[in-house]
Motif scaffolding. Sequence first.
Motif, PDB file in Angstrom:
ATOM      1  N   VAL A  33     -13.018  22.420  17.128  1.00 57.70           N
ATOM      2  CA  VAL A  33     -13.151  22.986  15.658  1.00 57.70           C
ATOM      3  C   VAL A  33     -13.745  24.513  16.138  1.00 57.70           C
ATOM      4  N   PRO A  34     -12.738  25.551  16.328  1.00 64.50           N
ATOM      5  CA  PRO A  34     -13.156  26.627  16.849  1.00 64.50           C
ATOM      6  C   PRO A  34     -13.917  27.470  15.640  1.00 64.50           C
ATOM      7  N   VAL A  35     -14.493  28.416  15.987  1.00 68.08           N
ATOM      8  CA  VAL A  35     -15.244  29.203  15.081  1.00 68.08           C
ATOM      9  C   VAL A  35     -14.275  29.906  14.166  1.00 68.08           C
TER      10      VAL A  35
ATOM     11  N   GLU B 259     -20.541  33.749  10.076  1.00 68.40           N
ATOM     12  CA  GLU B 259     -20.624  32.742  11.273  1.00 68.40           C
ATOM     13  C   GLU B 259     -20.948  33.360  12.678  1.00 68.40           C
ATOM     14  N   GLY B 260     -21.434  32.774  13.583  1.00 72.75           N
ATOM     15  CA  GLY B 260     -21.316  33.385  14.872  1.00 72.75           C
ATOM     16  C   GLY B 260     -22.159  32.608  15.915  1.00 72.75           C
ATOM     17  N   PHE B 261     -23.009  33.197  16.763  1.00 74.10           N
ATOM     18  CA  PHE B 261     -23.758  32.540  17.995  1.00 74.10           C
ATOM     19  C   PHE B 261     -25.027  33.530  17.969  1.00 74.10           C
TER      20      PHE B 261
ATOM     21  N   TYR C  42     -24.997  28.044  17.431  1.00 77.64           N
ATOM     22  CA  TYR C  42     -23.929  28.331  16.307  1.00 77.64           C
ATOM     23  C   TYR C  42     -24.804  28.486  15.026  1.00 77.64           C
ATOM     24  N   TRP C  43     -24.417  29.819  14.314  1.00 81.64           N
ATOM     25  CA  TRP C  43     -25.042  29.645  12.859  1.00 81.64           C
ATOM     26  C   TRP C  43     -23.893  30.085  11.848  1.00 81.64           C
ATOM     27  N   CYS C  44     -24.290  29.977  10.636  1.00 81.27           N
ATOM     28  CA  CYS C  44     -23.562  30.111   9.443  1.00 81.27           C
ATOM     29  C   CYS C  44     -24.279  30.683   8.421  1.00 81.27           C
ATOM     30  N   THR C  45     -23.782  31.733   7.521  1.00 82.16           N
ATOM     31  CA  THR C  45     -24.482  32.089   6.517  1.00 82.16           C
ATOM     32  C   THR C  45     -23.769  32.083   5.303  1.00 82.16           C
ATOM     33  N   PHE C  46     -24.353  31.669   4.030  1.00 79.12           N
ATOM     34  CA  PHE C  46     -23.809  31.766   2.900  1.00 79.12           C
ATOM     35  C   PHE C  46     -24.644  32.490   1.902  1.00 79.12           C
ATOM     36  N   VAL C  47     -24.039  33.535   1.223  1.00 78.18           N
ATOM     37  CA  VAL C  47     -24.710  34.463   0.489  1.00 78.18           C
ATOM     38  C   VAL C  47     -23.782  34.783  -0.663  1.00 78.18           C
ATOM     39  N   PRO C  48     -24.505  34.718  -1.819  1.00 78.15           N
ATOM     40  CA  PRO C  48     -23.682  35.092  -3.010  1.00 78.15           C
ATOM     41  C   PRO C  48     -23.176  36.417  -3.180  1.00 78.15           C
ATOM     42  N   LYS C  49     -21.951  36.626  -3.638  1.00 83.03           N
ATOM     43  CA  LYS C  49     -21.290  37.914  -3.828  1.00 83.03           C
ATOM     44  C   LYS C  49     -22.232  38.842  -4.332  1.00 83.03           C
ATOM     45  N   ASP C  50     -22.906  38.516  -5.400  1.00 84.12           N
ATOM     46  CA  ASP C  50     -23.826  39.356  -6.094  1.00 84.12           C
ATOM     47  C   ASP C  50     -24.950  39.205  -5.539  1.00 84.12           C
ATOM     48  N   VAL C  51     -25.545  40.033  -4.389  1.00 82.65           N
ATOM     49  CA  VAL C  51     -26.950  39.701  -3.961  1.00 82.65           C
ATOM     50  C   VAL C  51     -28.193  39.885  -4.630  1.00 82.65           C
ATOM     51  N   LYS C  52     -27.829  40.492  -5.568  1.00 81.83           N
ATOM     52  CA  LYS C  52     -29.135  40.816  -6.670  1.00 81.83           C
ATOM     53  C   LYS C  52     -29.527  39.524  -7.357  1.00 81.83           C
ATOM     54  N   THR C  53     -28.474  38.599  -7.310  1.00 80.09           N
ATOM     55  CA  THR C  53     -28.931  37.235  -7.725  1.00 80.09           C
ATOM     56  C   THR C  53     -30.003  36.298  -6.886  1.00 80.09           C
ATOM     57  N   VAL C  54     -29.876  36.640  -5.617  1.00 82.32           N
ATOM     58  CA  VAL C  54     -30.572  36.012  -4.595  1.00 82.32           C
ATOM     59  C   VAL C  54     -31.917  35.857  -4.784  1.00 82.32           C
ATOM     60  N   GLU C  55     -32.665  34.675  -4.863  1.00 85.78           N
ATOM     61  CA  GLU C  55     -34.089  34.477  -5.295  1.00 85.78           C
ATOM     62  C   GLU C  55     -34.773  34.119  -4.258  1.00 85.78           C
ATOM     63  N   ARG C  56     -34.182  33.574  -3.127  1.00 87.26           N
ATOM     64  CA  ARG C  56     -34.630  32.839  -2.139  1.00 87.26           C
ATOM     65  C   ARG C  56     -33.909  32.943  -0.797  1.00 87.26           C
ATOM     66  N   VAL C  57     -34.251  32.735   0.233  1.00 85.67           N
ATOM     67  CA  VAL C  57     -33.561  32.362   1.619  1.00 85.67           C
ATOM     68  C   VAL C  57     -33.808  31.052   2.083  1.00 85.67           C
ATOM     69  N   LEU C  58     -32.951  30.349   2.147  1.00 85.85           N
ATOM     70  CA  LEU C  58     -32.891  29.036   2.603  1.00 85.85           C
ATOM     71  C   LEU C  58     -32.470  28.657   4.079  1.00 85.85           C
TER      72      LEU C  58
ATOM     73  N   CYS D 124     -29.568  31.426  -3.652  1.00 82.57           N
ATOM     74  CA  CYS D 124     -30.150  31.202  -2.434  1.00 82.57           C
ATOM     75  C   CYS D 124     -29.074  32.044  -1.494  1.00 82.57           C
ATOM     76  N   ALA D 125     -29.861  32.623  -0.682  1.00 83.04           N
ATOM     77  CA  ALA D 125     -29.019  32.962   0.724  1.00 83.04           C
ATOM     78  C   ALA D 125     -29.098  31.816   1.729  1.00 83.04           C
ATOM     79  N   VAL D 126     -28.306  31.394   2.337  1.00 85.49           N
ATOM     80  CA  VAL D 126     -28.419  30.095   2.899  1.00 85.49           C
ATOM     81  C   VAL D 126     -28.202  30.323   4.424  1.00 85.49           C
ATOM     82  N   ILE D 127     -29.085  30.108   5.363  1.00 87.90           N
ATOM     83  CA  ILE D 127     -28.610  29.969   6.904  1.00 87.90           C
ATOM     84  C   ILE D 127     -28.591  28.888   7.275  1.00 87.90           C
ATOM     85  N   GLY D 128     -27.622  28.417   7.896  1.00 89.61           N
ATOM     86  CA  GLY D 128     -27.421  27.079   8.656  1.00 89.61           C
ATOM     87  C   GLY D 128     -27.382  27.195  10.180  1.00 89.61           C
ATOM     88  N   VAL D 129     -27.760  26.292  10.916  1.00 92.79           N
ATOM     89  CA  VAL D 129     -27.741  26.209  12.314  1.00 92.79           C
ATOM     90  C   VAL D 129     -27.396  24.938  12.620  1.00 92.79           C
TER      91      VAL D 129
END
Length: 168
Positions: free
Chosen positions: A42-44, A70-72, A82-98, A125-130
């Motif tokens: 499963v390539p990046v 995503e990246g390393f 490996y990490w991936c991020t999910f950020v709402p298009k409207d960053v003004k709506t971000v209330e927390r980082v998860l 949320c702005a979400v960071i997965g690892v």
Amino acid sequence: AGWLIVAFLGWICGHVGQSYLKEHLLASVADRQTGEDRRKKVPVGQRPLGKPDPPLLEKDWEGKHVDVGEGFFTLQNEEKMYWCTFVPKDVKTVERVLLYVHGYTGSTAWVEFNAMATFAKLGNCAVIGVDLPGHGRSDGLHVYIEGWHPMVGCCMQFVEKFCTAKQQ
């Protein structure tokens, strides 16, 4: 006849479960896949396992409401996480980082991927997965954990260097 079907299904489940245990959890260290092996499958940039869109989001949600990155991240021992991020298009709506961390034998694929996307879209949320070492697309032998202290050390490096920089 009903007991025969139940017995047959029990045998099948036992056989499949035993095969999985032998292949993944009880395999000798020499038989385990490396991070490079898993990344070839499963390539990046490719969505893992051909999974469907998250059930709480509309079809083709990616790019409309949520940006996925995503990246390393390179650890002090030169292994890649490996990490991936999910950020709402409207960053003004971000209330927390998860920070989303999977469990043993898990990864940022499938269920976790969908959960992170849903948190970003519906939870503001702005979400960071690892993927932890030995899991998913990160370096390390498949589900092999040398010890909990080194694993926690990897998480601390990631949070201190990567997450803190992303939050700002």
